[in-house]
Scaffold this motif. Structure first.
Motif, PDB file in Angstrom:
ATOM      1  N   GLN A   1      -5.199  10.314  14.513  1.00 53.46           N
ATOM      2  CA  GLN A   1      -5.049   8.888  13.573  1.00 53.46           C
ATOM      3  C   GLN A   1      -6.610   7.967  13.195  1.00 53.46           C
ATOM      4  OE1 GLN A   1      -3.453   5.867  16.347  1.00 53.46           O
ATOM      5  NE2 GLN A   1      -2.792   4.675  14.633  1.00 53.46           N
ATOM      6  N   GLY A   2      -6.409   7.670  12.086  1.00 50.86           N
ATOM      7  CA  GLY A   2      -8.135   7.584  12.125  1.00 50.86           C
ATOM      8  C   GLY A   2      -8.669   7.858  11.779  1.00 50.86           C
ATOM      9  N   HIS A   3     -10.285   7.640  11.932  1.00 51.17           N
ATOM     10  CA  HIS A   3     -10.816   8.075  11.296  1.00 51.17           C
ATOM     11  C   HIS A   3     -11.163  10.056  12.138  1.00 51.17           C
ATOM     12  CE1 HIS A   3     -13.246   5.306   9.750  1.00 51.17           C
ATOM     13  NE2 HIS A   3     -13.393   5.126  10.761  1.00 51.17           N
ATOM     14  N   ASP A   4     -10.302  10.672  13.225  1.00 55.54           N
ATOM     15  CA  ASP A   4     -10.225  11.519  13.447  1.00 55.54           C
ATOM     16  C   ASP A   4      -8.834  12.632  12.492  1.00 55.54           C
ATOM     17  OD1 ASP A   4     -11.347  11.387  15.405  1.00 55.54           O
ATOM     18  OD2 ASP A   4      -9.185  10.389  17.041  1.00 55.54           O
ATOM     19  N   VAL A   5      -8.741  12.046  11.243  1.00 53.82           N
ATOM     20  CA  VAL A   5      -8.025  12.545  10.288  1.00 53.82           C
ATOM     21  C   VAL A   5      -8.619  13.200   9.439  1.00 53.82           C
ATOM     22  CG1 VAL A   5      -5.441  12.499   8.683  1.00 53.82           C
ATOM     23  CG2 VAL A   5      -5.945  11.570  10.722  1.00 53.82           C
ATOM     24  N   THR A   6      -9.118  14.251   8.767  1.00 50.72           N
ATOM     25  CA  THR A   6      -9.689  14.321   7.821  1.00 50.72           C
ATOM     26  C   THR A   6      -8.864  14.855   6.630  1.00 50.72           C
ATOM     27  OG1 THR A   6      -9.330  17.000   8.775  1.00 50.72           O
ATOM     28  CG2 THR A   6     -11.013  15.195   9.334  1.00 50.72           C
ATOM     29  N   GLU A   7      -9.486  14.866   5.134  1.00 52.25           N
ATOM     30  CA  GLU A   7      -8.703  15.935   4.137  1.00 52.25           C
ATOM     31  C   GLU A   7      -8.343  17.202   4.579  1.00 52.25           C
ATOM     32  OE1 GLU A   7      -7.789  16.410  -0.219  1.00 52.25           O
ATOM     33  OE2 GLU A   7      -8.865  14.041   0.997  1.00 52.25           O
ATOM     34  N   ALA A   8      -8.889  18.222   4.882  1.00 52.54           N
ATOM     35  CA  ALA A   8      -7.986  19.487   5.661  1.00 52.54           C
ATOM     36  C   ALA A   8      -7.140  18.923   6.561  1.00 52.54           C
ATOM     37  CB  ALA A   8      -9.419  19.809   6.312  1.00 52.54           C
ATOM     38  N   HIS A   9      -7.096  18.341   7.128  1.00 55.47           N
ATOM     39  CA  HIS A   9      -5.779  17.999   7.392  1.00 55.47           C
ATOM     40  C   HIS A   9      -4.527  17.615   6.823  1.00 55.47           C
ATOM     41  CE1 HIS A   9      -8.486  17.120  11.728  1.00 55.47           C
ATOM     42  NE2 HIS A   9      -8.188  18.103  11.525  1.00 55.47           N
ATOM     43  N   LEU A  10      -4.974  17.011   6.103  1.00 62.33           N
ATOM     44  CA  LEU A  10      -3.894  15.779   5.231  1.00 62.33           C
ATOM     45  C   LEU A  10      -3.793  17.227   3.863  1.00 62.33           C
ATOM     46  CD1 LEU A  10      -5.717  12.306   4.490  1.00 62.33           C
ATOM     47  CD2 LEU A  10      -3.256  12.767   5.978  1.00 62.33           C
ATOM     48  N   GLN A  11      -3.976  18.036   3.746  1.00 66.29           N
ATOM     49  CA  GLN A  11      -3.933  19.395   3.068  1.00 66.29           C
ATOM     50  C   GLN A  11      -2.788  20.052   3.469  1.00 66.29           C
ATOM     51  OE1 GLN A  11      -4.305  18.597  -0.910  1.00 66.29           O
ATOM     52  NE2 GLN A  11      -5.618  17.160  -0.630  1.00 66.29           N
TER      53      GLN A  11
ATOM     54  N   LEU B   1       7.139  14.962  -2.656  1.00 66.72           N
ATOM     55  CA  LEU B   1       5.643  14.120  -2.081  1.00 66.72           C
ATOM     56  C   LEU B   1       4.666  14.719  -3.002  1.00 66.72           C
ATOM     57  CD1 LEU B   1       6.106  12.475   1.579  1.00 66.72           C
ATOM     58  CD2 LEU B   1       6.007  11.012  -0.920  1.00 66.72           C
ATOM     59  N   THR B   2       3.885  14.784  -4.316  1.00 65.11           N
ATOM     60  CA  THR B   2       3.014  15.271  -4.620  1.00 65.11           C
ATOM     61  C   THR B   2       1.949  15.879  -3.478  1.00 65.11           C
ATOM     62  OG1 THR B   2       1.195  13.097  -5.017  1.00 65.11           O
ATOM     63  CG2 THR B   2       3.625  14.304  -6.888  1.00 65.11           C
ATOM     64  N   ARG B   3       0.757  16.576  -3.758  1.00 63.82           N
ATOM     65  CA  ARG B   3      -0.251  16.868  -2.998  1.00 63.82           C
ATOM     66  C   ARG B   3      -1.166  15.509  -2.781  1.00 63.82           C
ATOM     67  NH1 ARG B   3      -2.696  21.050  -0.910  1.00 63.82           N
ATOM     68  NH2 ARG B   3      -0.774  22.346  -1.121  1.00 63.82           N
ATOM     69  N   LYS B   4      -1.466  14.551  -4.196  1.00 61.25           N
ATOM     70  CA  LYS B   4      -2.366  13.597  -3.838  1.00 61.25           C
ATOM     71  C   LYS B   4      -1.969  12.658  -2.253  1.00 61.25           C
ATOM     72  CE  LYS B   4      -3.816  13.767  -8.466  1.00 61.25           C
ATOM     73  NZ  LYS B   4      -3.207  12.906 -10.002  1.00 61.25           N
ATOM     74  N   PHE B   5      -0.595  12.529  -2.430  1.00 61.39           N
ATOM     75  CA  PHE B   5       0.345  11.491  -1.736  1.00 61.39           C
ATOM     76  C   PHE B   5      -0.671  11.163  -0.144  1.00 61.39           C
ATOM     77  CE2 PHE B   5       3.482   9.424   1.437  1.00 61.39           C
ATOM     78  CZ  PHE B   5       3.353   8.154   0.685  1.00 61.39           C
ATOM     79  N   PHE B   6      -0.720  12.232   0.316  1.00 60.04           N
ATOM     80  CA  PHE B   6      -1.259  11.783   1.744  1.00 60.04           C
ATOM     81  C   PHE B   6      -2.703  11.440   1.636  1.00 60.04           C
ATOM     82  CE2 PHE B   6       2.362  15.486   2.730  1.00 60.04           C
ATOM     83  CZ  PHE B   6       3.452  14.635   2.957  1.00 60.04           C
ATOM     84  N   PRO B   7      -3.484  12.097   1.322  1.00 64.25           N
ATOM     85  CA  PRO B   7      -4.975  11.387   0.779  1.00 64.25           C
ATOM     86  C   PRO B   7      -4.792   9.954   0.750  1.00 64.25           C
ATOM     87  CG  PRO B   7      -4.332  13.699   0.756  1.00 64.25           C
ATOM     88  CD  PRO B   7      -3.241  13.229   0.496  1.00 64.25           C
ATOM     89  N   LEU B   8      -3.575   9.734   0.022  1.00 64.97           N
ATOM     90  CA  LEU B   8      -3.929   7.989  -1.091  1.00 64.97           C
ATOM     91  C   LEU B   8      -3.139   7.383   0.165  1.00 64.97           C
ATOM     92  CD1 LEU B   8      -2.717   8.201  -4.421  1.00 64.97           C
ATOM     93  CD2 LEU B   8      -4.820   7.019  -3.309  1.00 64.97           C
ATOM     94  N   LEU B   9      -2.582   7.450   0.433  1.00 66.39           N
ATOM     95  CA  LEU B   9      -1.850   6.688   2.040  1.00 66.39           C
ATOM     96  C   LEU B   9      -3.410   7.033   3.352  1.00 66.39           C
ATOM     97  CD1 LEU B   9       0.642   4.991   2.426  1.00 66.39           C
ATOM     98  CD2 LEU B   9       1.264   7.478   3.655  1.00 66.39           C
TER      99      LEU B   9
ATOM    100  N   ALA C   1       0.506  -1.080  -0.002  1.00 65.77           N
ATOM    101  CA  ALA C   1      -0.323   0.114   0.261  1.00 65.77           C
ATOM    102  C   ALA C   1       0.975   1.136  -0.158  1.00 65.77           C
ATOM    103  CB  ALA C   1      -1.224   0.377   1.339  1.00 65.77           C
ATOM    104  N   PHE C   2       2.055   0.859   0.910  1.00 62.28           N
ATOM    105  CA  PHE C   2       3.377   2.751   1.099  1.00 62.28           C
ATOM    106  C   PHE C   2       3.617   2.465  -0.474  1.00 62.28           C
ATOM    107  CE2 PHE C   2       6.602   4.865   1.312  1.00 62.28           C
ATOM    108  CZ  PHE C   2       6.656   6.020   2.197  1.00 62.28           C
ATOM    109  N   LEU C   3       4.331   1.384  -1.145  1.00 59.65           N
ATOM    110  CA  LEU C   3       4.907   1.978  -2.483  1.00 59.65           C
ATOM    111  C   LEU C   3       3.433   2.252  -3.742  1.00 59.65           C
ATOM    112  CD1 LEU C   3       7.115  -1.526  -2.341  1.00 59.65           C
ATOM    113  CD2 LEU C   3       7.692   1.449  -1.757  1.00 59.65           C
ATOM    114  N   LEU C   4       2.753   1.707  -3.685  1.00 63.33           N
ATOM    115  CA  LEU C   4       1.939   1.858  -4.529  1.00 63.33           C
ATOM    116  C   LEU C   4       1.216   3.404  -4.024  1.00 63.33           C
ATOM    117  CD1 LEU C   4      -0.355   0.799  -6.958  1.00 63.33           C
ATOM    118  CD2 LEU C   4      -1.799   0.444  -5.173  1.00 63.33           C
ATOM    119  N   ALA C   5       0.830   3.772  -3.390  1.00 66.70           N
ATOM    120  CA  ALA C   5       0.472   5.404  -3.512  1.00 66.70           C
ATOM    121  C   ALA C   5       1.969   5.994  -3.507  1.00 66.70           C
ATOM    122  CB  ALA C   5       0.109   5.604  -1.540  1.00 66.70           C
TER     123      ALA C   5
END
Length: 379
Positions: A212-222, A241-249, A34-38
């Motif tokens: 962690q988990g569900h507490d992490v939102t898209e806004a946090h990742l951005q 790392l592109t902007r897509k990486f953190f949400p994908l991971l 999953a990490f390498l694919l992200a």
């Protein structure tokens, strides 16, 4: 028993996740499919980035029994083991250092096995090492570099004639502490006061949250990517790392992603990105919207210790570099890399350099240990 065959694939998606992960240690999330694919799906690695996936896959019949995250590189960025001087030397001699072959996790100076085999398939590790050299020869590559392997694989490659290099990182070990005060009690009085002062000043006027988990939102990742980008821009000039990486991971590994974020009221002003292993917390990225004294230490080091103590984790690895970590309880330890070079003259010169470098580094580590903040027990 069927003969082993080592082949290459152009993407980690060409190997089923279950087959890849059956070869990788579960405790190290950076080696998971999953990490390498992200990294690939986010565009953080790929031919246009100078990290072309060319993963080694060992099969026995139809069964995948070994894999190695492998990339054809056209530069030396994002590796944390510096070989640009070697490249310059070969260029001056009329040769070409790039492209080269890198067996590594991109942008990740975290130790772990690099030649991954299913349990009981010890000969696969040798086959993957031979497969890497064979691939380099067939494609006319200058060299093969296995970076941040475990010591056992470093020693194995050394026995097979690869050049051996050492480095240093700084780790915090949890000696059964039940609270942060337990850790502080192990420090000298002066260092204990320093840490308390830093924590008090860092959190003044801010709210610190571990997410962690569900507490992490898209806004946090951005926000985290923005912080990460600002740090990279200041230090290196180009974000890997592109902007897509953190949400994908986070989508693929939600239980592994841990953010420590500082808020001014409800506005995030700083963040540290960690991945959670089975017994280790790995600190990877940090950034801040403006300067806050000691906030880097709080988010990246002290909050990580708090989490490790609360979860009963064995260790915190806080990333590459940073002698300043020693006085805060992160002590020096060796890291390893192994190198196969095609050009005989370059190989001989690098071998001499590495012999001297290892001796020098051992002396540095001994000197750094004298800066340990821990109390010296009598006798």
């Amino acid at each position: 028993m069927s003969a082993l065959k080592v082949e290459t694939v152009g993407s980690v998606r060409d190997v089923a996740a279950a087959e890849w992960d059956a070869c990788a240690p579960s405790e190290n999330p950076f080696l998971h499919h999953a990490f390498l694919l992200a990294l690939e799906e986010s565009g953080s690695v790929g031919p246009r980035t100078g990290w072309e996936p060319c993963h080694l896959v060992a099969r026995r019949g139809k069964d995948v029994v070994g894999v190695a995250p492998t990339y054809v590189k056209t530069h030396s960025w994002g590796e944390y083991v510096f070989d640009q001087g070697w490249a310059q030397a070969l260029t001056r001699a009329g040769g070409s250092y790039y492209p080269k072959l890198q067996v590594a996790v991109p942008f990740t100076p975290v130790t772990g096995p690099r030649l991954l085999a299913r349990p009981g398939e010890d000969e696969v590790v040798h086959a993957l090492a031979e497969g890497a050299v064979d691939l380099a020869r067939r494609r006319g590559l200058s060299s093969v570099h296995v970076t941040f392997p475990v010591r056992e694989q470093w020693e194995l490659l050394g026995r097979e004639g690869w050049l051996q290099r050492t480095g240093v990182q700084f780790f915090w070990d949890n000696h059964g502490y039940t609270s942060f005060d337990d850790f502080l009690a192990a420090l000298s009085s002066r260092k204990r006061k320093m840490v308390r002062k830093e924590r008090e000043q860092a959190s003044r006027g801010l709210t610190l949250r571990t997410l962690q988990g569900h507490d992490v939102t898209e806004a946090h990742l951005q926000a985290m990517h923005t912080f990460y980008g600002s740090t990279v821009d200041r230090k290196w000039g180009s974000a890997y790392l592109t902007r897509k990486f953190f949400p994908l991971l986070h989508q693929r590994m939600p239980g592994r992603v841990v953010l420590t974020m500082a808020f001014d009221e409800e506005k995030p002003v700083a963040g540290a990105f960690h991945l959670l292993g089975d017994d280790t917390l790995y600190g990877r990225h940090w950034g801040c919207s403006s300067r806050y004294e000691f906030l880097h230490f709080e988010c990246c080091y002290y909050q990580a210790m708090d989490l490790a103590i609360a979860r009963g984790l064995r260790r915190v690895e806080a990333g590459a570099q940073g002698v300043h970590k020693v006085s805060r309880g992160y002590l020096p330890a060796h890291t390893y890399s192994a190198h196969w070079l095609l050009h005989d003259g370059l190989r001989d010169a690098v071998a001499r350099f590495l012999d001297a470098e290892r001796v020098e580094l051992d002396g540095e580590i001994q000197e750094l240990m004298t800066l340990s903040p821990f109390r010296q027990e009598p006798g």
